[in-house]
Design a protein around this motif. Structure first.
Motif, PDB file in Angstrom:
ATOM      1  N   LYS A   1     -22.472  28.296 -16.390  1.00 20.98           N
ATOM      2  CA  LYS A   1     -23.808  28.952 -15.957  1.00 20.98           C
ATOM      3  C   LYS A   1     -23.914  30.265 -16.245  1.00 20.98           C
ATOM      4  O   LYS A   1     -22.371  31.061 -16.314  1.00 20.98           O
ATOM      5  CB  LYS A   1     -24.355  28.844 -14.581  1.00 20.98           C
ATOM      6  CG  LYS A   1     -25.706  29.703 -13.908  1.00 20.98           C
ATOM      7  CD  LYS A   1     -25.463  29.132 -12.166  1.00 20.98           C
ATOM      8  CE  LYS A   1     -27.201  29.434 -12.059  1.00 20.98           C
ATOM      9  NZ  LYS A   1     -27.426  29.268 -11.109  1.00 20.98           N
TER      10      LYS A   1
ATOM     11  N   HIS B   1     -25.207  34.270 -17.594  1.00 23.43           N
ATOM     12  CA  HIS B   1     -26.483  35.171 -16.588  1.00 23.43           C
ATOM     13  C   HIS B   1     -26.544  35.734 -17.806  1.00 23.43           C
ATOM     14  O   HIS B   1     -25.849  36.621 -18.750  1.00 23.43           O
ATOM     15  CB  HIS B   1     -26.403  36.132 -15.867  1.00 23.43           C
ATOM     16  CG  HIS B   1     -24.976  37.084 -15.570  1.00 23.43           C
ATOM     17  ND1 HIS B   1     -24.862  38.222 -16.566  1.00 23.43           N
ATOM     18  CD2 HIS B   1     -23.730  36.898 -15.682  1.00 23.43           C
ATOM     19  CE1 HIS B   1     -24.117  39.348 -16.482  1.00 23.43           C
ATOM     20  NE2 HIS B   1     -23.225  38.233 -15.834  1.00 23.43           N
TER      21      HIS B   1
ATOM     22  N   GLU C   1     -32.590  34.358 -21.999  1.00 25.48           N
ATOM     23  CA  GLU C   1     -32.162  33.210 -22.228  1.00 25.48           C
ATOM     24  C   GLU C   1     -31.993  32.765 -23.995  1.00 25.48           C
ATOM     25  O   GLU C   1     -30.466  32.118 -24.142  1.00 25.48           O
ATOM     26  CB  GLU C   1     -33.305  31.642 -22.795  1.00 25.48           C
ATOM     27  CG  GLU C   1     -33.215  31.037 -23.446  1.00 25.48           C
ATOM     28  CD  GLU C   1     -34.192  30.248 -22.924  1.00 25.48           C
ATOM     29  OE1 GLU C   1     -34.742  28.933 -24.001  1.00 25.48           O
ATOM     30  OE2 GLU C   1     -35.575  30.094 -22.698  1.00 25.48           O
TER      31      GLU C   1
ATOM     32  N   ARG D   1     -27.777  34.261 -23.527  1.00 30.96           N
ATOM     33  CA  ARG D   1     -26.659  32.834 -22.946  1.00 30.96           C
ATOM     34  C   ARG D   1     -26.814  32.419 -24.170  1.00 30.96           C
ATOM     35  O   ARG D   1     -25.365  31.683 -24.214  1.00 30.96           O
ATOM     36  CB  ARG D   1     -27.726  32.630 -22.088  1.00 30.96           C
ATOM     37  CG  ARG D   1     -27.312  33.180 -20.505  1.00 30.96           C
ATOM     38  CD  ARG D   1     -27.959  32.487 -19.715  1.00 30.96           C
ATOM     39  NE  ARG D   1     -28.671  31.045 -19.490  1.00 30.96           N
ATOM     40  CZ  ARG D   1     -30.162  31.601 -19.800  1.00 30.96           C
ATOM     41  NH1 ARG D   1     -30.726  32.592 -18.633  1.00 30.96           N
ATOM     42  NH2 ARG D   1     -30.836  30.537 -19.691  1.00 30.96           N
TER      43      ARG D   1
ATOM     44  N   ASN E   1     -26.866  23.157 -23.117  1.00 30.20           N
ATOM     45  CA  ASN E   1     -27.779  22.752 -22.350  1.00 30.20           C
ATOM     46  C   ASN E   1     -29.190  23.336 -23.130  1.00 30.20           C
ATOM     47  O   ASN E   1     -28.992  23.905 -23.420  1.00 30.20           O
ATOM     48  CB  ASN E   1     -27.722  22.817 -21.089  1.00 30.20           C
ATOM     49  CG  ASN E   1     -28.940  23.094 -20.068  1.00 30.20           C
ATOM     50  OD1 ASN E   1     -28.932  21.882 -20.027  1.00 30.20           O
ATOM     51  ND2 ASN E   1     -28.905  23.444 -19.135  1.00 30.20           N
TER      52      ASN E   1
ATOM     53  N   GLU F   1     -32.822  23.137 -16.183  1.00 26.65           N
ATOM     54  CA  GLU F   1     -31.837  22.720 -15.600  1.00 26.65           C
ATOM     55  C   GLU F   1     -30.432  24.072 -15.128  1.00 26.65           C
ATOM     56  O   GLU F   1     -31.030  25.178 -16.335  1.00 26.65           O
ATOM     57  CB  GLU F   1     -30.261  22.078 -16.731  1.00 26.65           C
ATOM     58  CG  GLU F   1     -31.002  20.335 -16.480  1.00 26.65           C
ATOM     59  CD  GLU F   1     -30.815  19.499 -15.030  1.00 26.65           C
ATOM     60  OE1 GLU F   1     -30.400  20.212 -13.622  1.00 26.65           O
ATOM     61  OE2 GLU F   1     -31.913  19.095 -14.453  1.00 26.65           O
ATOM     62  N   ASP F   2     -29.864  23.928 -15.069  1.00 24.83           N
ATOM     63  CA  ASP F   2     -29.151  25.453 -13.951  1.00 24.83           C
ATOM     64  C   ASP F   2     -28.249  26.026 -15.096  1.00 24.83           C
ATOM     65  O   ASP F   2     -27.478  26.835 -15.299  1.00 24.83           O
ATOM     66  CB  ASP F   2     -28.744  25.883 -13.078  1.00 24.83           C
ATOM     67  CG  ASP F   2     -29.767  25.764 -11.812  1.00 24.83           C
ATOM     68  OD1 ASP F   2     -30.992  26.472 -12.366  1.00 24.83           O
ATOM     69  OD2 ASP F   2     -30.054  25.039 -10.789  1.00 24.83           O
ATOM     70  N   TRP F   3     -27.102  25.084 -15.539  1.00 24.95           N
ATOM     71  CA  TRP F   3     -26.489  24.445 -16.562  1.00 24.95           C
ATOM     72  C   TRP F   3     -25.865  25.560 -17.263  1.00 24.95           C
ATOM     73  O   TRP F   3     -27.192  24.344 -18.221  1.00 24.95           O
ATOM     74  CB  TRP F   3     -24.943  23.701 -16.140  1.00 24.95           C
ATOM     75  CG  TRP F   3     -24.717  23.963 -14.401  1.00 24.95           C
ATOM     76  CD1 TRP F   3     -25.428  23.181 -13.683  1.00 24.95           C
ATOM     77  CD2 TRP F   3     -23.663  24.854 -13.848  1.00 24.95           C
ATOM     78  NE1 TRP F   3     -24.953  23.494 -12.245  1.00 24.95           N
ATOM     79  CE2 TRP F   3     -23.719  24.363 -12.118  1.00 24.95           C
ATOM     80  CE3 TRP F   3     -22.939  25.756 -14.321  1.00 24.95           C
ATOM     81  CZ2 TRP F   3     -23.117  25.061 -11.621  1.00 24.95           C
ATOM     82  CZ3 TRP F   3     -21.833  26.236 -13.246  1.00 24.95           C
ATOM     83  CH2 TRP F   3     -21.826  25.644 -11.701  1.00 24.95           C
ATOM     84  N   ASP F   4     -25.404  26.217 -18.812  1.00 23.89           N
ATOM     85  CA  ASP F   4     -25.652  26.095 -20.026  1.00 23.89           C
ATOM     86  C   ASP F   4     -25.096  26.120 -20.707  1.00 23.89           C
ATOM     87  O   ASP F   4     -24.866  24.868 -21.652  1.00 23.89           O
ATOM     88  CB  ASP F   4     -25.787  27.834 -20.312  1.00 23.89           C
ATOM     89  CG  ASP F   4     -26.965  28.596 -19.155  1.00 23.89           C
ATOM     90  OD1 ASP F   4     -28.059  28.976 -19.881  1.00 23.89           O
ATOM     91  OD2 ASP F   4     -25.959  29.413 -18.134  1.00 23.89           O
TER      92      ASP F   4
ATOM     93  N   GLU G   1     -21.812  32.956 -14.552  1.00 32.45           N
ATOM     94  CA  GLU G   1     -22.084  33.356 -13.653  1.00 32.45           C
ATOM     95  C   GLU G   1     -21.567  32.687 -12.728  1.00 32.45           C
ATOM     96  O   GLU G   1     -20.942  32.518 -11.162  1.00 32.45           O
ATOM     97  CB  GLU G   1     -23.719  33.331 -13.003  1.00 32.45           C
ATOM     98  CG  GLU G   1     -24.718  33.268 -11.998  1.00 32.45           C
ATOM     99  CD  GLU G   1     -25.701  33.363 -11.754  1.00 32.45           C
ATOM    100  OE1 GLU G   1     -26.248  32.516 -11.549  1.00 32.45           O
ATOM    101  OE2 GLU G   1     -26.287  34.512 -12.953  1.00 32.45           O
TER     102      GLU G   1
END
Length: 97
Positions: free
Chosen positions: A9, A11, A14, A17, A46, A51-54, A88
């Motif tokens: 994940k 930070h 967008e 990331r 991702n 969803e939270d994980w990249d 993160e």
């Protein structure tokens, strides 16, 4: 055979990331040519904003000892450094298959 699966994940915005994830993916996909025990590498970024994980990666090596060899290899350390300031959270599972 061991599958080493890791999710990250990140930070930042967008856009940032996504850029970091793409750079990381490129570096990881070059590793099987550089690390003898690394049988394969798969990397996904991702695309689901809910969803939270990249980023997720799955590396395949022969044994658990090889997970440590892979983790300490200078090429892997350099690839991991790409995420350093942006990481993160990290989640990992190593399993036999």
């Amino acid at each position: 055979m061991v599958k080493h699966t890791v999710m990250f994940k990140l930070h930042g915005s967008e856009e940032l990331r996504r850029k970091i994830a793409e750079d990381f993916k490129s570096a990881l996909l070059a590793l099987p040519e550089k690390i003898e025990c690394l049988e394969s590498m798969e990397v996904g970024i991702n695309v689901n904003p809910a969803e939270d994980w990249d980023v997720v990666l799955t590396a395949t090596v022969p044994t658990m000892k090889d997970v440590a060899v892979y983790a300490k290899h200078p090429a892997h350390v350099a690839a991991a450094a790409i995420l350093g300031p942006y990481k993160e959270a990290r989640a990992c599972v190593d399993y036999l298959c």
